[in-house]
Design an enzyme around this catalytic site. Structure first.
Site, PDB file in Angstrom:
ATOM      1  N   ALA A   1       0.844  -1.196   0.000  1.00  0.00           N
ATOM      2  CA  ALA A   1       0.000   0.000   0.000  1.00  0.00           C
ATOM      3  C   ALA A   1       0.886   1.255   0.000  1.00  0.00           C
ATOM      4  O   ALA A   1       0.657   2.193  -0.777  1.00  0.00           O
ATOM      5  CB  ALA A   1      -0.919  -0.010   1.214  1.00  0.00           C
TER       6      ALA A   1
ATOM      7  N   GLU B   1      -6.635 -13.294  -6.035  1.00  0.00           N
ATOM      8  CA  GLU B   1      -5.834 -13.476  -7.242  1.00  0.00           C
ATOM      9  C   GLU B   1      -5.501 -14.957  -7.406  1.00  0.00           C
ATOM     10  O   GLU B   1      -4.950 -15.574  -6.494  1.00  0.00           O
ATOM     11  CB  GLU B   1      -4.536 -12.674  -7.161  1.00  0.00           C
ATOM     12  CG  GLU B   1      -3.702 -12.816  -8.436  1.00  0.00           C
ATOM     13  CD  GLU B   1      -2.422 -12.004  -8.407  1.00  0.00           C
ATOM     14  OE1 GLU B   1      -2.387 -10.950  -9.048  1.00  0.00           O
ATOM     15  OE2 GLU B   1      -1.475 -12.426  -7.719  1.00  0.00           O
TER      16      GLU B   1
ATOM     17  N   ALA C   1       9.803 -18.925 -10.255  1.00  0.00           N
ATOM     18  CA  ALA C   1       9.217 -17.805  -9.503  1.00  0.00           C
ATOM     19  C   ALA C   1       9.521 -17.910  -8.010  1.00  0.00           C
ATOM     20  O   ALA C   1       9.766 -16.898  -7.339  1.00  0.00           O
ATOM     21  CB  ALA C   1       7.709 -17.757  -9.731  1.00  0.00           C
TER      22      ALA C   1
HETATM   23  P1  0O2 Z   1       3.873 -11.834  -2.966  1.00  0.00           P
HETATM   24  O1  0O2 Z   1       4.919 -11.865  -1.912  1.00  0.00           O
HETATM   25  O2  0O2 Z   1       3.933 -13.008  -3.884  1.00  0.00           O
HETATM   26  O3  0O2 Z   1       2.506 -11.601  -2.400  1.00  0.00           O
HETATM   27  P2  0O2 Z   1       3.535  -6.020  -9.340  1.00  0.00           P
HETATM   28  O4  0O2 Z   1       3.302  -4.648  -8.790  1.00  0.00           O
HETATM   29  O5  0O2 Z   1       3.972  -6.038 -10.769  1.00  0.00           O
HETATM   30  O6  0O2 Z   1       4.424  -6.876  -8.452  1.00  0.00           O
HETATM   31  P3  0O2 Z   1       0.640  -6.391  -9.249  1.00  0.00           P
HETATM   32  O7  0O2 Z   1       0.322  -5.258 -10.147  1.00  0.00           O
HETATM   33  O8  0O2 Z   1       0.197  -6.375  -7.838  1.00  0.00           O
HETATM   34  O9  0O2 Z   1       2.192  -6.807  -9.328  1.00  0.00           O
HETATM   35  O10 0O2 Z   1      -0.072  -7.597  -9.850  1.00  0.00           O
HETATM   36  P4  0O2 Z   1       0.543  -8.795 -10.599  1.00  0.00           P
HETATM   37  O11 0O2 Z   1       1.390  -8.346 -11.728  1.00  0.00           O
HETATM   38  O12 0O2 Z   1      -0.639  -9.643 -10.915  1.00  0.00           O
HETATM   39  O13 0O2 Z   1       1.507  -9.461  -9.509  1.00  0.00           O
HETATM   40  C1  0O2 Z   1       1.045  -9.881  -8.279  1.00  0.00           C
HETATM   41  C2  0O2 Z   1       1.819 -11.083  -7.797  1.00  0.00           C
HETATM   42  O14 0O2 Z   1       2.354 -11.827  -8.897  1.00  0.00           O
HETATM   43  C3  0O2 Z   1       3.039 -10.740  -6.975  1.00  0.00           C
HETATM   44  O15 0O2 Z   1       2.651 -10.465  -5.675  1.00  0.00           O
HETATM   45  C4  0O2 Z   1       3.825 -12.048  -7.094  1.00  0.00           C
HETATM   46  O16 0O2 Z   1       3.252 -13.081  -6.328  1.00  0.00           O
HETATM   47  C5  0O2 Z   1       3.617 -12.386  -8.545  1.00  0.00           C
HETATM   48  N1  0O2 Z   1       4.656 -11.757  -9.364  1.00  0.00           N
HETATM   49  C6  0O2 Z   1       4.503 -10.735 -10.216  1.00  0.00           C
HETATM   50  N2  0O2 Z   1       5.668 -10.430 -10.804  1.00  0.00           N
HETATM   51  C7  0O2 Z   1       6.596 -11.280 -10.321  1.00  0.00           C
HETATM   52  C8  0O2 Z   1       8.010 -11.476 -10.565  1.00  0.00           C
HETATM   53  O17 0O2 Z   1       8.659 -10.796 -11.361  1.00  0.00           O
HETATM   54  N3  0O2 Z   1       8.619 -12.490  -9.858  1.00  0.00           N
HETATM   55  C9  0O2 Z   1       7.947 -13.272  -8.980  1.00  0.00           C
HETATM   56  N4  0O2 Z   1       8.626 -14.226  -8.343  1.00  0.00           N
HETATM   57  N5  0O2 Z   1       6.623 -13.108  -8.730  1.00  0.00           N
HETATM   58  C10 0O2 Z   1       5.958 -12.130  -9.385  1.00  0.00           C
HETATM   59  P5  0O2 Z   1       3.570  -9.583  -4.728  1.00  0.00           P
HETATM   60  O18 0O2 Z   1       2.660  -8.729  -3.922  1.00  0.00           O
HETATM   61  O19 0O2 Z   1       4.615  -8.878  -5.532  1.00  0.00           O
HETATM   62  O20 0O2 Z   1       4.323 -10.584  -3.817  1.00  0.00           O
END
Ligand code: 0O2
Length: 213
Positions: free
Chosen positions: A56, A141, A153
């Site tokens: 946030a 999600e 990942a």
């Molecule tokens: P966590 O710890 O997994 O909860 P962004 O701002 O691009 O990171 P956004 O817009 O919130 O992402 O949505 P998106 O693109 O759908 O990505 C959400 C989640 O996708 C991320 O959650 C990760 O779980 C996964 N993800 C996205 N990009 C990557 C990446 O480059 N590498 C890995 N390993 N996972 C990714 P969070 O909140 O980042 O993290």
């Protein structure tokens, strides 16, 4: 404040539990009817309070608006053996649109791989939960990916954590190479998919026969 956050997460915990059961049941149904399952395994988690606050802050979302703007407080991950299985799982979810869930958005990071090398198919849904305090609709999600995409990942995520999102250049290059290798692995497995599917159906039929004896 901590207590309020814990309360906020209750419906998300319920959504994750329910969605895990639903997708795991689909997998068992395929297997129990002797068919190849496009779902290999399912995991789920509720985002840590500290991660919600961090995300946030990073995005300038006021804390009272996190439920509206952070879509992955509830997260489900569906792992598939083959790339083609992902489309099958996406179709299963699309068929439920307007029934027990509502699709809000789809993000295809498989056709459009992220710069990091990340590949996965994301579906954001609205999901109604019936709690002791009434009905509530939460965002969740669903990430759908192959075992190879998941392997990559998971490693990349832990390196990001270790280096506080500043992975050194040399490691980043290696990660990119590893992403290419994972892509090739998926491609090779897809080429022998008929053999993989036949072998697994045969193996399960034999195991069932042995169990019956
Ligand atoms: P966590 O710890 O997994 O909860 P962004 O701002 O691009 O990171 P956004 O817009 O919130 O992402 O949505 P998106 O693109 O759908 O990505 C959400 C989640 O996708 C991320 O959650 C990760 O779980 C996964 N993800 C996205 N990009 C990557 C990446 O480059 N590498 C890995 N390993 N996972 C990714 P969070 O909140 O980042 O993290």
């Amino acid at each position: 404040m901590i207590r309020d956050w814990k309360k906020l997460l209750i419906p998300y915990e319920q959504a994750v539990e329910e969605l895990k059961v639903k997708f795991k049941s689909i997998r068992s149904e395929y297997r129990r009817t002797g068919q190849y399952s496009p779902i290999e395994f399912v995991t789920g988690r509720v985002k840590e309070i500290s991660s919600i606050i961090d995300k946030a802050k990073k995005r300038g979302i006021p804390l009272e608006k996190v439920e509206e703007h952070i879509e992955d407080i509830a997260g489900i991950r569906i792992m598939c053996q083959l790339v083609d299985d992902i489309e099958k799982v996406v179709d299963i979810i699309r068929k439920r649109d307007g029934k027990d869930m509502e699709i809000v958005e789809e993000r295809d990071y498989i056709t459009n791989m992220k710069e990091s090398g990340y590949r996965s198919y994301h579906i954001i849904i609205k999901y109604p939960v019936h709690t002791a305090f009434g009905e509530k609709e939460v965002l969740a999600e669903i990430q759908i990916r192959t075992l190879a995409m998941n392997f990559w990942a998971t490693i990349e995520h832990s390196l990001n954590y270790k280096f506080e999102r500043n992975i050194p250049e040399n490691i980043r290059i290696r990660l990119k190479r590893a992403a290419d290798a994972a892509f090739l692995l998926d491609k090779e497995m897809s080429k022998i998919k008929d053999e993989i599917m036949d072998a697994q159906e045969e193996f399960r039929t034999r195991s069932t026969l042995i169990e019956e004896i």
